[in-house]
Scaffold this motif. Structure first.
Motif, short mmCIF file in Angstrom:
data_model
loop_
_atom_site.label_atom_id
_atom_site.label_comp_id
_atom_site.label_asym_id
_atom_site.label_seq_id
_atom_site.Cartn_x
_atom_site.Cartn_y
_atom_site.Cartn_z
N MET A 1 10.07 20.88 -11.71
CA MET A 1 8.86 21.17 -10.98
C MET A 1 8.48 19.95 -10.15
N GLN A 2 8.33 20.16 -8.83
CA GLN A 2 7.93 19.08 -7.95
C GLN A 2 6.44 18.82 -8.08
N LYS A 3 6.07 17.56 -7.98
CA LYS A 3 4.67 17.19 -8.02
C LYS A 3 4.38 16.21 -6.90
N LEU A 4 3.17 16.27 -6.40
CA LEU A 4 2.71 15.28 -5.44
C LEU A 4 1.90 14.25 -6.19
N TYR B 1 -3.50 22.83 5.23
CA TYR B 1 -2.96 21.68 4.52
C TYR B 1 -3.54 20.40 5.10
N ASP B 2 -3.79 20.40 6.41
CA ASP B 2 -4.40 19.23 7.03
C ASP B 2 -5.73 18.89 6.37
N GLU B 3 -6.51 19.92 6.07
CA GLU B 3 -7.80 19.69 5.42
C GLU B 3 -7.62 19.16 4.00
N LEU B 4 -6.66 19.71 3.28
CA LEU B 4 -6.39 19.24 1.91
C LEU B 4 -5.98 17.78 1.88
N PHE B 5 -5.15 17.39 2.87
CA PHE B 5 -4.60 16.04 2.87
C PHE B 5 -5.29 15.10 3.86
N GLN B 6 -6.48 15.46 4.27
CA GLN B 6 -7.24 14.65 5.22
C GLN B 6 -7.44 13.24 4.68
N ASN B 7 -7.24 12.26 5.55
CA ASN B 7 -7.43 10.83 5.24
C ASN B 7 -6.46 10.27 4.22
N ILE B 8 -5.37 10.97 3.95
CA ILE B 8 -4.35 10.44 3.06
C ILE B 8 -3.26 9.82 3.93
N ARG B 9 -3.07 8.54 3.75
CA ARG B 9 -2.11 7.79 4.55
C ARG B 9 -1.02 7.23 3.64
N PRO B 10 0.18 7.07 4.20
CA PRO B 10 1.25 6.48 3.38
C PRO B 10 0.91 5.03 3.03
N ASP B 11 1.33 4.62 1.85
CA ASP B 11 1.11 3.27 1.40
C ASP B 11 2.26 2.41 1.87
N GLU C 1 3.14 23.96 -6.45
CA GLU C 1 2.71 25.37 -6.43
C GLU C 1 1.20 25.50 -6.62
N THR C 2 0.58 24.53 -7.27
CA THR C 2 -0.88 24.54 -7.42
C THR C 2 -1.54 24.18 -6.09
N ILE C 3 -0.96 23.24 -5.36
CA ILE C 3 -1.48 22.90 -4.03
C ILE C 3 -1.45 24.13 -3.13
N VAL C 4 -0.34 24.85 -3.16
CA VAL C 4 -0.21 26.07 -2.34
C VAL C 4 -1.27 27.09 -2.74
#
Length: 82
Positions: free
Chosen positions: A1-4, A70-80, A57-60
């Motif tokens: 199972m993939q996770k973020l 998805y843009d709204e879900l991941f708003q302001n998340i930047r790569p480290d 699958e929970t994110i979906v």
């Protein structure tokens, strides 16, 4: 199972979107359960606080529950990037 990898920002985004949709955590969990995502309210609350990783699958399913992008879900998340 993939996770973020969860971050406080993702948790904050979930909380903000949930409140914008005028849903309680219990209502979100009930809708996720109808989509075959078995989760409890206390477990979901740990997503919002950034304590737990969120399965893809929970994110979906959350995108479907919140009727958001998805843009709204991941708003302001930047790569480290170091």
């Amino acid at each position: 199972m993939q996770k973020l990898r969860n971050t406080t920002t993702l948790g904050n985004n979930l909380r903000t979107i949930r409140k914008k949709c005028r849903l309680t955590q219990e209502q979100v969990v009930a809708r996720l359960n109808l989509l075959n995502i078995e989760i409890t309210r206390s477990y979901y609350s740990r997503y919002e606080t950034g304590e737990l990783n969120i399965p893809v699958e929970t994110i979906v399913a959350l995108r479907y529950v919140f009727q958001c992008s998805y843009d709204e879900l991941f708003q302001n998340i930047r790569p480290d990037i170091q």
